[in-house]
Design a protein around this motif. Sequence first.
Motif, PDB file in Angstrom:
ATOM      1  N   ASP A 116      42.421 -29.057  18.562  1.00  0.00           N
ATOM      2  CA  ASP A 116      42.409 -30.521  18.501  1.00  0.00           C
ATOM      3  C   ASP A 116      41.510 -31.107  19.581  1.00  0.00           C
ATOM      4  O   ASP A 116      40.837 -32.121  19.361  1.00  0.00           O
ATOM      5  N   ASP A 117      41.467 -30.480  20.756  1.00  0.00           N
ATOM      6  CA  ASP A 117      40.574 -30.940  21.821  1.00  0.00           C
ATOM      7  C   ASP A 117      39.107 -30.794  21.405  1.00  0.00           C
ATOM      8  O   ASP A 117      38.285 -31.681  21.670  1.00  0.00           O
ATOM      9  N   ALA A 118      38.783 -29.686  20.765  1.00  0.00           N
ATOM     10  CA  ALA A 118      37.407 -29.471  20.297  1.00  0.00           C
ATOM     11  C   ALA A 118      37.038 -30.506  19.246  1.00  0.00           C
ATOM     12  O   ALA A 118      35.926 -31.051  19.248  1.00  0.00           O
ATOM     13  N   LYS A 119      37.983 -30.817  18.378  1.00  0.00           N
ATOM     14  CA  LYS A 119      37.745 -31.816  17.336  1.00  0.00           C
ATOM     15  C   LYS A 119      37.511 -33.198  17.950  1.00  0.00           C
ATOM     16  O   LYS A 119      36.574 -33.909  17.566  1.00  0.00           O
ATOM     17  N   SER A 120      38.322 -33.578  18.923  1.00  0.00           N
ATOM     18  CA  SER A 120      38.160 -34.890  19.552  1.00  0.00           C
ATOM     19  C   SER A 120      36.865 -34.957  20.370  1.00  0.00           C
ATOM     20  O   SER A 120      36.229 -36.014  20.447  1.00  0.00           O
ATOM     21  N   TYR A 121      36.454 -33.824  20.973  1.00  0.00           N
ATOM     22  CA  TYR A 121      35.179 -33.784  21.695  1.00  0.00           C
ATOM     23  C   TYR A 121      34.014 -34.091  20.752  1.00  0.00           C
ATOM     24  O   TYR A 121      33.110 -34.856  21.100  1.00  0.00           O
ATOM     25  N   PRO A 127      29.213 -38.584  17.129  1.00  0.00           N
ATOM     26  CA  PRO A 127      29.897 -39.330  16.067  1.00  0.00           C
ATOM     27  C   PRO A 127      29.288 -39.122  14.678  1.00  0.00           C
ATOM     28  O   PRO A 127      29.968 -39.340  13.671  1.00  0.00           O
ATOM     29  N   ASP A 128      28.041 -38.671  14.595  1.00  0.00           N
ATOM     30  CA  ASP A 128      27.434 -38.471  13.279  1.00  0.00           C
ATOM     31  C   ASP A 128      27.788 -37.114  12.672  1.00  0.00           C
ATOM     32  O   ASP A 128      27.494 -36.870  11.502  1.00  0.00           O
ATOM     33  N   LEU A 129      28.442 -36.235  13.443  1.00  0.00           N
ATOM     34  CA  LEU A 129      28.871 -34.935  12.914  1.00  0.00           C
ATOM     35  C   LEU A 129      30.336 -34.999  12.518  1.00  0.00           C
ATOM     36  O   LEU A 129      31.142 -35.632  13.199  1.00  0.00           O
ATOM     37  N   ASN A 130      30.688 -34.332  11.446  1.00  0.00           N
ATOM     38  CA  ASN A 130      32.070 -34.290  10.988  1.00  0.00           C
ATOM     39  C   ASN A 130      32.690 -32.957  11.386  1.00  0.00           C
ATOM     40  O   ASN A 130      32.160 -31.907  11.023  1.00  0.00           O
ATOM     41  N   PRO A 131      33.826 -32.976  12.090  1.00  0.00           N
ATOM     42  CA  PRO A 131      34.497 -31.711  12.418  1.00  0.00           C
ATOM     43  C   PRO A 131      35.416 -31.276  11.278  1.00  0.00           C
ATOM     44  O   PRO A 131      35.996 -32.105  10.579  1.00  0.00           O
TER      45      PRO A 131
END
Length: 189
Positions: A116-121, A127-131
């Motif tokens: 979840d930390d990696a996703k929020s990073y 912001p233009d990349l989707n995790p």
Amino acid sequence: MMLKKNFLWALHLFIILLSGCSKKSVVSSSNSEYKEDLSSVRPRFDYVEPTVTERAAPVSTPKTSTAPKGNVDKPLYVNKRLETVLDTLAKHNKSIRYANGFRIQIYVGNVRQEADDAKSYVYQAFPDLNPYVSYTQPTYRVKVGDFMYRTDAEQYLELIRERYSSAVILADRVDIKRSLLVNPTAESN
């Protein structure tokens, strides 16, 4: 006995050498000339002169258009068929949602909080990349981006490796519409 074997070996060797040194006769191709009559098996074609029929001169009547009426309809018919085929191809192409591309895998591990930390990073820094977080027991995987070309993914990989040094580029199925939104020249904040 030994003398007999040596004699036989010597005799065989002598015969082999003698046959190898003998003069061989070779047929010279310059003296012989190939002659065969193939006219009986060749196909025969009879030439028929095409006949030209002359059309009678049309009766002169006043014309309002210069193009014949029958020829005008055919191109329109072909154009209409071509338009329908192109429309169906366009609809089919629009229905294709996924294509082969690349994603950057930034986290692989068993701890959900780190995933979840990696996703929020990624949400904050890029912001233009989707995790994409996937879970296959007991492993969490966080993949980032929808890249059509590996070179685009490599530009982001350098920026992501500042925080996640184990990040790698993987081949994956990507969403075509999202891949068009990715700006490979964008720099992180």
